[in-house]
Design an enzyme around this catalytic site. Structure first.
Site, PDB file in Angstrom:
ATOM      1  N   ARG A  74     -33.315   3.891  10.131  1.00 21.81           N
ATOM      2  CA  ARG A  74     -32.909   5.109  10.836  1.00 21.81           C
ATOM      3  C   ARG A  74     -32.441   6.139   9.812  1.00 21.81           C
ATOM      4  O   ARG A  74     -31.733   5.796   8.852  1.00 21.81           O
ATOM      5  CB  ARG A  74     -31.770   4.837  11.818  1.00 21.81           C
ATOM      6  CG  ARG A  74     -32.183   4.224  13.160  1.00 21.81           C
ATOM      7  CD  ARG A  74     -33.012   5.170  14.030  1.00 21.81           C
ATOM      8  NE  ARG A  74     -33.393   4.565  15.294  1.00 21.81           N
ATOM      9  CZ  ARG A  74     -34.511   3.865  15.501  1.00 21.81           C
ATOM     10  NH1 ARG A  74     -35.372   3.675  14.510  1.00 21.81           N
ATOM     11  NH2 ARG A  74     -34.777   3.373  16.702  1.00 21.81           N
ATOM     12  N   GLU A 102     -34.740  14.212  12.965  1.00 22.43           N
ATOM     13  CA  GLU A 102     -36.183  14.221  13.232  1.00 22.43           C
ATOM     14  C   GLU A 102     -36.513  15.217  14.339  1.00 22.43           C
ATOM     15  O   GLU A 102     -35.770  15.275  15.318  1.00 22.43           O
ATOM     16  CB  GLU A 102     -36.633  12.814  13.639  1.00 22.43           C
ATOM     17  CG  GLU A 102     -36.420  11.822  12.536  1.00 22.43           C
ATOM     18  CD  GLU A 102     -36.849  10.395  12.924  1.00 22.43           C
ATOM     19  OE1 GLU A 102     -37.521  10.220  13.962  1.00 22.43           O
ATOM     20  OE2 GLU A 102     -36.523   9.481  12.165  1.00 22.43           O
ATOM     21  N   HIS A 114     -42.176   8.755  11.043  1.00 20.86           N
ATOM     22  CA  HIS A 114     -41.690   7.672  11.930  1.00 20.86           C
ATOM     23  C   HIS A 114     -42.858   6.858  12.518  1.00 20.86           C
ATOM     24  O   HIS A 114     -43.065   6.845  13.738  1.00 20.86           O
ATOM     25  CB  HIS A 114     -40.789   8.237  13.038  1.00 20.86           C
ATOM     26  CG  HIS A 114     -39.805   7.230  13.567  1.00 20.86           C
ATOM     27  ND1 HIS A 114     -38.556   7.545  14.023  1.00 20.86           N
ATOM     28  CD2 HIS A 114     -39.905   5.883  13.711  1.00 20.86           C
ATOM     29  CE1 HIS A 114     -37.925   6.456  14.425  1.00 20.86           C
ATOM     30  NE2 HIS A 114     -38.734   5.427  14.246  1.00 20.86           N
TER      31      HIS A 114
END
Ligand code: NAP
Ligand code: GLV
Ligand code: GLV
Length: 324
Positions: free
Chosen positions: A238, A267, A285
């Protein structure tokens, strides 16, 4: 009465069809996350939600849906959900562990190899017609084989990453909240190190802990300063595990050799200066993004959702407390 469920993004057809057999499905047909307002509106009359890691599921949202009986997250990570608030309301929260472990470990290795051997950087140069031709001292990188890999967070994905390191004859050191048993350490050929030692010794440091208050900025200026100037930082866990501004500074100043990132603090925004650096590989991602894995995640998310709606214990319950 058929239960009503909100599915916040389009998912593989097979999984949706299974859900539609048992529930009235309100599906977000658009290729974008729902806005906060849309989420607040569309959850109101629902019995369940199948949510994405981009949906913030907090107490306010739960209050907007008084009939909510389950939150099924389409991810293994669930830091987008306020689990404490869900537990307080007796709402089970579920995730999709296991089925994405190997795909995420593969992607982690793509980043390790890419950043060390400058594949994306070289690709940019080659496409741009700036390749001067084979040259003995041009675009040299660092060997992955024989190097030391440091894994922080030796859970499912950490172990899958460690297993792959054997094929590259690497020494693997790790830190995790709970130390593995001697047997497991032997089986995975890994040795335990406190974080500072791991940071000082590893040539590649790969993060695999969940994000929480406890792991916020696990890697900050102090940790980056402990790393070797020849070492690489890899993050497929993360974004906010790393202080991104401090990372950009360390990369610019050559305090570390490079970074391979799949996840980011905000993000899809990038920290200022990150995109201009040549010694980083930035994937958007993609950890679990293969056809097979996304289908299995969808099936699992549906299974979790249906079980809870039928009053059965979901196979992957995050907040065990709501069941006892
Ligand atoms: P996992 O099996 O739960 O592994 C997490 C490991 O981290 C466990 O060994 C856990 O130790 C350890 N840990 C937890 N808190 C810690 C702390 N404060 N300090 C040190 N170690 C700690 O989870 P996983 O399935 O491997 O997934 C890991 C994470 O990867 C997920 O949470 C998610 O955020 C991320 N992920 C990203 C992608 C992507 O697309 N890039 C895909 C999948 C997953 P204990 O044994 O003590 O619990
Ligand atoms: C993806 O990031 C996940 O947590 O599944
Ligand atoms: C490189 O291409 C070599 O043959 O060494």
């Amino acid at each position: 009465m058929r239960p009503k469920v909100l599915v916040t993004r389009k998912l593989p057809r097979e999984a949706l069809e299974r859900l539609e057999k048992h529930c009235d499905v309100d599906l977000n047909e658009e290729d974008r996350p729902l806005t906060r307002q849309e989420l607040m509106q569309r959850i109101r009359d629902k019995d369940g939600i199948l949510s994405m890691l981009t949906d913030r599921i907090d107490g306010e949202l739960m209050d907007a849906a008084p009939g909510l009986k389950v939150i099924s997250n389409y991810a293994v990570g669930f830091n987008n959900i306020d689990v404490k608030e869900a537990t307080r309301r007796g709402i089970p929260v579920t995730n999709t562990p296991g089925v994405l472990t190997e795909s995420t470990a593969d992607l982690t290795w793509a980043l390790i190899l890419d950043v060390a051997r400058r594949v994306c950087e070289g690709d940019r140069v080659t496409r741009a017609g700036r390749w001067p031709g084979w040259s003995p001292m041009w675009m040299l990188g660092r060997d992955v084989h024989g190097a030391t890999l440091g894994i922080i967070g030796m859970g499912r994905i950490g172990k899958a990453v460690a297993r792959r390191a054997r094929g590259f004859d690497m020494q693997v050191i790790y830190y995790s909240r709970t130390r593995l048993s001697e047997e497991e350490e032997r089986a995975f050929s890994v040795s335990y190190r406190p974080v500072p030692e791991l940071l000082r010794q590893a040539d590649f440091i790969s993060l695999h802990v969940p994000y929480s208050e406890e792991t916020h900025h696990l890697i900050g200026p102090g940790e980056l300063a402990m790393m070797k100037p020849t070492a690489y930082l890899i993050n497929t866990a993360r974004g906010p595990l790393i202080d991104e501004q401090a990372l950009v500074r360390a990369l610019k100043e050559g305090k570390i050799a490079g970074a391979g990132l799949d996840v980011y603090e905000r993000e899809p925004e990038l920290a200022e200066g990150l995109a201009g650096l040549d010694n980083v590989v930035l994937s958007p991602h993609l950890g679990s993004s293969t056809w097979g894995t996304r289908l299995r995640m969808a099936q699992l998310a549906v299974e979790n959702l249906l079980a809870a709606l039928q009053g059965k214990r979901p196979p992957h319950l995050v907040n065990e407390e709501v069941w006892s």
